[in-house]
Design an enzyme around this catalytic site. Structure first.
Site, mmCIF file in Angstrom:
data_model
loop_
_atom_site.group_PDB
_atom_site.id
_atom_site.type_symbol
_atom_site.label_atom_id
_atom_site.label_comp_id
_atom_site.label_asym_id
_atom_site.label_seq_id
_atom_site.Cartn_x
_atom_site.Cartn_y
_atom_site.Cartn_z
ATOM 1 N N GLY A 14 40.914 31.112 39.527
ATOM 2 C CA GLY A 14 40.626 29.948 40.388
ATOM 3 C C GLY A 14 41.747 28.924 40.309
ATOM 4 O O GLY A 14 42.218 28.615 39.216
ATOM 5 N N ARG A 75 42.239 36.926 42.189
ATOM 6 C CA ARG A 75 41.553 37.604 41.086
ATOM 7 C C ARG A 75 41.850 39.082 41.315
ATOM 8 O O ARG A 75 41.408 39.658 42.307
ATOM 9 C CB ARG A 75 40.054 37.327 41.128
ATOM 10 C CG ARG A 75 39.720 35.827 41.021
ATOM 11 C CD ARG A 75 38.250 35.587 40.778
ATOM 12 N NE ARG A 75 37.885 34.198 41.022
ATOM 13 C CZ ARG A 75 37.968 33.220 40.110
ATOM 14 N NH1 ARG A 75 38.431 33.470 38.921
ATOM 15 N NH2 ARG A 75 37.590 31.994 40.419
ATOM 16 N N ASP A 106 40.173 31.952 31.389
ATOM 17 C CA ASP A 106 39.935 33.017 30.418
ATOM 18 C C ASP A 106 40.188 34.417 30.977
ATOM 19 O O ASP A 106 40.713 35.284 30.277
ATOM 20 C CB ASP A 106 38.524 32.904 29.820
ATOM 21 C CG ASP A 106 37.444 32.978 30.872
ATOM 22 O OD1 ASP A 106 37.637 32.419 31.961
ATOM 23 O OD2 ASP A 106 36.393 33.594 30.606
ATOM 24 N N THR A 130 42.216 25.545 34.580
ATOM 25 C CA THR A 130 40.904 25.787 35.191
ATOM 26 C C THR A 130 40.140 24.470 35.229
ATOM 27 O O THR A 130 40.205 23.695 34.269
ATOM 28 C CB THR A 130 40.073 26.836 34.412
ATOM 29 O OG1 THR A 130 38.696 26.729 34.821
ATOM 30 C CG2 THR A 130 40.121 26.645 32.910
ATOM 31 N N ASP A 132 37.151 24.167 34.841
ATOM 32 C CA ASP A 132 35.943 24.283 34.020
ATOM 33 C C ASP A 132 36.065 23.681 32.616
ATOM 34 O O ASP A 132 35.057 23.514 31.928
ATOM 35 C CB ASP A 132 35.527 25.758 33.884
ATOM 36 C CG ASP A 132 35.029 26.323 35.204
ATOM 37 O OD1 ASP A 132 34.745 25.530 36.119
ATOM 38 O OD2 ASP A 132 34.937 27.555 35.318
ATOM 39 N N ASP A 134 36.995 24.889 29.758
ATOM 40 C CA ASP A 134 36.228 25.705 28.807
ATOM 41 C C ASP A 134 37.120 26.620 27.976
ATOM 42 O O ASP A 134 36.740 27.732 27.653
ATOM 43 C CB ASP A 134 35.165 26.523 29.558
ATOM 44 C CG ASP A 134 35.770 27.464 30.575
ATOM 45 O OD1 ASP A 134 36.982 27.366 30.848
ATOM 46 O OD2 ASP A 134 35.034 28.311 31.093
ATOM 47 N N ARG A 176 30.702 27.866 36.050
ATOM 48 C CA ARG A 176 29.930 29.111 35.906
ATOM 49 C C ARG A 176 29.340 29.231 34.495
ATOM 50 O O ARG A 176 28.186 29.571 34.326
ATOM 51 C CB ARG A 176 30.857 30.290 36.207
ATOM 52 C CG ARG A 176 30.165 31.558 36.511
ATOM 53 C CD ARG A 176 31.127 32.630 36.932
ATOM 54 N NE ARG A 176 32.514 32.299 36.592
ATOM 55 C CZ ARG A 176 33.564 32.689 37.280
ATOM 56 N NH1 ARG A 176 33.406 33.404 38.354
ATOM 57 N NH2 ARG A 176 34.782 32.371 36.899
#
Ligand code: F6P
Length: 328
Positions: A14, A75, A106, A130, A132, A134, A176
């Protein structure tokens, strides 16, 4: 130590605001140090398709302010296979590339680590990119700050209309496997509740707190739901609440991919620049299979293996508790 001569840079997974400032930093740091730089289009797919071009200082002019990624991203399923990796390796070798900077999350690092273990003569450094937030090893990932600000701007607008109509809004944000955006946006926008993938949703508790809000004369309420919440989608949660909480007009908004776009914030421009600069310096220092990250405002290196193994986002319980108290 074998001297590095040519590196490649790619963005994968992403996209995230801040990737462009990072590409710019990689290219200019590499050129400054006498390295040649190839830009790979569309992430790992570009390695397989041999879709690369030589970059110079002007290739990255005036991109600091741009969202998305000038290198494009994808992706890429074929890169997960041995055959795909072999083609990528041969393409890189044919061009004399001995170092690779991968910017992504990741999934990107999983591919990078596998590739690098198979073909250790190409050194790999990862940059956490990202929205996210994370990845273990960096307090912040590229794009998280901009995405959170985008979410805040949207929720502030929703609050205006929610308040005007005395409504309850359920707003789904991205993440997600991560409630990082939801938590930061929840604190910043005074959300009445947030639901995260890291925490089991207790619908009954949510209903009690929303009813308490009505009793305490709250005219509007905002519940932020991270898309990965284990209880299911935002519509299911809204329906379950609707049955129990009467006299509230309930609406649902999904913010979706708008959270990924937009001009990077000052924070992400600086973070992208620092991480890109650090990634090339790490390659020059002979580092391999590592991720550059930011901790306590210092650049640190973490083994890609460790970054992936400890990937699980740890919920900041203290922030969660503070948010609950402040939104009463
Ligand atoms: O990894 C970042 C992320 O924004 C997640 O929060 C989200 O689930 C995912 O990307 C969606 O990405 P896409 O629709 O591009 O596959």
């Amino acid at each position: 130590m074998q001297k590095l001569s040519k590196i490649a840079v790619l963005t994968s997974g992403g996209d995230a605001p801040g990737m462009n400032p990072c590409i710019r930093a990689v290219v200019r740091t590499a050129l400054y140090n006498g390295l040649q730089v190839m830009g790979v289009r569309q992430g790992y797919q570009g390695l397989i398709d041999n879709n690369m071009y030589e970059m110079n200082n002007r290739s990255v002019s005036n991109i600091l302010n741009l969202g998305g990624t000038i290198l494009k991203t994808a992706r890429c399923l074929p890169f997960r296979t041995d055959e795909g990796m072999e083609i990528a390796y041969k393409n890189l070798k044919a061009k004399g590339i001995d170092g690779l900077v991968v910017i992504g999350g990741d999934g990107t690092f999983t591919g990078a680590l596998r590739f690098s273990k198979k073909y250790p003569d190409i050194k790999v450094i990862g940059v956490p990119g990202t929205i996210d937030n994370d990845l273990y090893g960096s307090t912040y990932t590229l794009g998280f700050d901009t995405a959170t600000n985008t979410v805040i701007e949207a929720i502030d607008k929703i609050r205006d209309t929610a308040d005007a109509h005395d409504r309850l809004f359920f707003i789904e944000v991205m993440g997600r496997d991560s409630g990082a955006i939801a938590l930061r946006a929840g604190i910043s926008c005074g959300a009445e509740a947030i639901l995260l993938p890291e925490k089991e949703t207790a619908i009954e508790e949510l209903i009690v707190s929303l009813k308490a809000g009505q009793y305490n004369k709250k005219s509007s309420s905002i519940v932020i739901v991270a898309e990965g919440d284990k209880h299911g989608g935002v519509y299911d949660i809204a329906k379950a609440v609707e049955k129990e909480v009467k006299n509230y007009d309930i609406k649902v908004t999904i913010l979706g991919h708008l959270q990924r776009g937009g001009s990077p914030s000052s924070f992400d421009r600086i973070l992208g620049s620092r991480l890109g600069y650090a990634a090339v310096n790490a390659l020059l220092a002979g580092k391999n299979q590592q991720m550059v990250g930011l901790q306590a405002n210092h650049i640190v290196l973490t083994d890609l293996e460790e970054a992936l193994n400890q990937h699980e986002f740890k919920l900041e319980e203290d922030l969660m508790q503070m948010m609950e108290i402040l939104s009463i």
